[in-house]
Enzyme design. Structure first.
Site, PDB file in Angstrom:
ATOM      1  N   TYR A 143       0.839  -1.196   0.000  1.00 28.47           N
ATOM      2  CA  TYR A 143       0.000   0.000   0.000  1.00 28.47           C
ATOM      3  C   TYR A 143       0.877   1.251   0.000  1.00 28.47           C
ATOM      4  O   TYR A 143       1.141   1.826   1.061  1.00 28.47           O
ATOM      5  CB  TYR A 143      -0.908   0.014   1.249  1.00 28.47           C
ATOM      6  CG  TYR A 143      -2.060  -0.984   1.257  1.00 28.47           C
ATOM      7  CD1 TYR A 143      -2.276  -1.854   0.204  1.00 28.47           C
ATOM      8  CD2 TYR A 143      -2.936  -1.033   2.330  1.00 28.47           C
ATOM      9  CE1 TYR A 143      -3.339  -2.756   0.220  1.00 28.47           C
ATOM     10  CE2 TYR A 143      -4.006  -1.929   2.358  1.00 28.47           C
ATOM     11  CZ  TYR A 143      -4.194  -2.781   1.298  1.00 28.47           C
ATOM     12  OH  TYR A 143      -5.244  -3.667   1.323  1.00 28.47           O
ATOM     13  N   LYS A 173      -0.679  -8.229  -2.104  1.00 29.96           N
ATOM     14  CA  LYS A 173      -2.081  -7.776  -2.126  1.00 29.96           C
ATOM     15  C   LYS A 173      -2.048  -6.307  -2.469  1.00 29.96           C
ATOM     16  O   LYS A 173      -1.432  -5.507  -1.753  1.00 29.96           O
ATOM     17  CB  LYS A 173      -2.644  -8.005  -0.722  1.00 29.96           C
ATOM     18  CG  LYS A 173      -4.027  -7.531  -0.429  1.00 29.96           C
ATOM     19  CD  LYS A 173      -4.333  -7.965   1.008  1.00 29.96           C
ATOM     20  CE  LYS A 173      -5.741  -7.758   1.473  1.00 29.96           C
ATOM     21  NZ  LYS A 173      -6.288  -6.466   1.359  1.00 29.96           N
ATOM     22  N   SER A 198      -6.878  -6.369  -3.619  1.00 26.74           N
ATOM     23  CA  SER A 198      -7.418  -5.915  -2.343  1.00 26.74           C
ATOM     24  C   SER A 198      -8.845  -5.435  -2.608  1.00 26.74           C
ATOM     25  O   SER A 198      -9.060  -4.616  -3.505  1.00 26.74           O
ATOM     26  CB  SER A 198      -6.549  -4.760  -1.844  1.00 26.74           C
ATOM     27  OG  SER A 198      -7.037  -4.312  -0.628  1.00 26.74           O
TER      28      SER A 198
HETATM   29  P1  FBP Z   1     -11.404  -4.920   2.115  1.00 24.26           P
HETATM   30  O1  FBP Z   1     -11.632  -5.955   1.063  1.00 24.26           O
HETATM   31  O2  FBP Z   1     -12.580  -4.774   3.019  1.00 24.26           O
HETATM   32  O3  FBP Z   1     -10.932  -3.604   1.507  1.00 24.26           O
HETATM   33  O4  FBP Z   1     -10.202  -5.462   3.023  1.00 24.26           O
HETATM   34  C1  FBP Z   1      -8.883  -5.404   2.556  1.00 24.26           C
HETATM   35  C2  FBP Z   1      -7.987  -4.624   3.520  1.00 24.26           C
HETATM   36  O5  FBP Z   1      -6.650  -4.625   3.085  1.00 24.26           O
HETATM   37  C3  FBP Z   1      -8.043  -5.153   4.927  1.00 24.26           C
HETATM   38  O6  FBP Z   1      -7.201  -6.248   5.088  1.00 24.26           O
HETATM   39  C4  FBP Z   1      -7.663  -3.945   5.725  1.00 24.26           C
HETATM   40  O7  FBP Z   1      -8.284  -3.896   6.967  1.00 24.26           O
HETATM   41  C5  FBP Z   1      -8.188  -2.810   4.916  1.00 24.26           C
HETATM   42  O8  FBP Z   1      -8.393  -3.280   3.607  1.00 24.26           O
HETATM   43  C6  FBP Z   1      -7.243  -1.643   4.932  1.00 24.26           C
HETATM   44  O9  FBP Z   1      -7.715  -0.672   4.049  1.00 24.26           O
HETATM   45  P2  FBP Z   1      -7.223   0.828   4.082  1.00 24.26           P
HETATM   46  O10 FBP Z   1      -5.851   0.869   4.699  1.00 24.26           O
HETATM   47  O11 FBP Z   1      -7.229   1.227   2.626  1.00 24.26           O
HETATM   48  O12 FBP Z   1      -8.228   1.551   4.890  1.00 24.26           O
END
Ligand code: FBP
Length: 261
Positions: A143, A173, A198
């Site tokens: 990310y 991911k 993701s």
């Molecule tokens: P979702 O499919 O609900 O987006 O989950 C994926 C995920 O990576 C989770 O593991 C994590 O809690 C969340 O999204 C983090 O998302 P962000 O940092 O973008 O708020």
């Protein structure tokens, strides 16, 4: 062979994420999904390759599912309370603790481009080597995040994918910006590491299933999804539809008709 190890050979993945209580707070849940056991049962009956949990959920809820649903234990995490928007996700669990909790793989978020990148890469390199010692696959939440970073820019996502692979990730991911040509390049950048989508905030059923189908058509192995499944009004049917798209390559129209989604 273990189900999760199998995925590294068969190149198909369907993971259910449940780490939102920490990352976003309980606002993502309703009266049913606030109970981790409900979501674990969904992972079991929806035939997921793995469930993603933080340490505390694993300690309190995973025991009954230990030999039924493989566990990806997330080793870092942060809240998103307004005072805590800094892109740093500290480690809160060790690889040896993950082993004791029955994990089949470990997960770690890296905010590439963050002012805390150095710290996170140091933590991650230690984790990655310990995971190797335990023969555990390493899943990176790639990310890119921080001042001046557009986390949906294809070059930025591709950089995160490449960096994750070079740092030792087995599964990466990452987010999809709906640029399919760009995603093809991102998958190439990840090399022998596998790419999973993701999920992101809830969108329409058709949009989400189409995204999953599209990214698989250009080489991603599947999806690590949370909200688009357990916030759906038919989460089990949605899980079955995802199974058929990912593992059997059924079309989006077909599964939507079959499961009345
Ligand atoms: P979702 O499919 O609900 O987006 O989950 C994926 C995920 O990576 C989770 O593991 C994590 O809690 C969340 O999204 C983090 O998302 P962000 O940092 O973008 O708020």
């Amino acid at each position: 062979m273990h189900k999760l190890q199998e995925l590294l050979f068969h190149n198909k993945a369907l993971f259910l994420a449940l780490d939102h209580g920490l990352e976003h707070g309980p606002k993502d849940f309703n009266i049913q999904t606030i109970d981790p056991e409900y979501v674990l049962n969904l992972a079991l009956h929806g035939k997921y390759n793995a469930i993603v949990l933080q340490k505390g959920l694993a300690e309190k809820y995973y025991e009954n599912f230990r030999y039924k649903v493989p566990l990806i234990l997330k080793l870092n995490g942060k809240t998103n309370l307004p005072q805590n928007v800094l892109p740093y996700s500290p480690q809160n669990c060790s690889v040896s603790r993950a082993v004791k909790l029955g994990a089949s793989a470990i997960g770690y978020t890296i905010y590439f481009g963050s002012p805390y990148e150095t710290q996170m890469l140091k933590e991650f390199s230690k984790i990655q080597e310990e995971a190797r010692d335990h023969n555990m696959p390493v899943v990176v939440w790639s990310y890119p995040r921080g001042p001046g970073i557009n986390d949906l820019d294809t070059d930025v996502v591709a950089y995160g994918a490449r960096a994750s692979m070079e740092l030792g990730a087995d599964i990466i991911k990452l987010k999809y910006n709906r640029n399919l040509e760009g995603f093809k390049w991102i998958v190439k950048c990840a090399g022998k590491a596998r790419v999973v989508l993701s999920g992101g905030p809830k969108v329409s059923t058709q949009e989400f299933l189409k995204d999953v189908n599209d990214i698989i058509s250009v080489g991603a192995v599947g999806v690590a999804v949370g909200r688009n499944v357990w916030q759906h009004n038919k989460p089990l049917e949605m899980s079955k539809a995802l199974n058929e798209i990912i593992f059997e390559r059924k079309s989006v129209d077909y599964v939507m008709r079959k499961y009345k989604l």
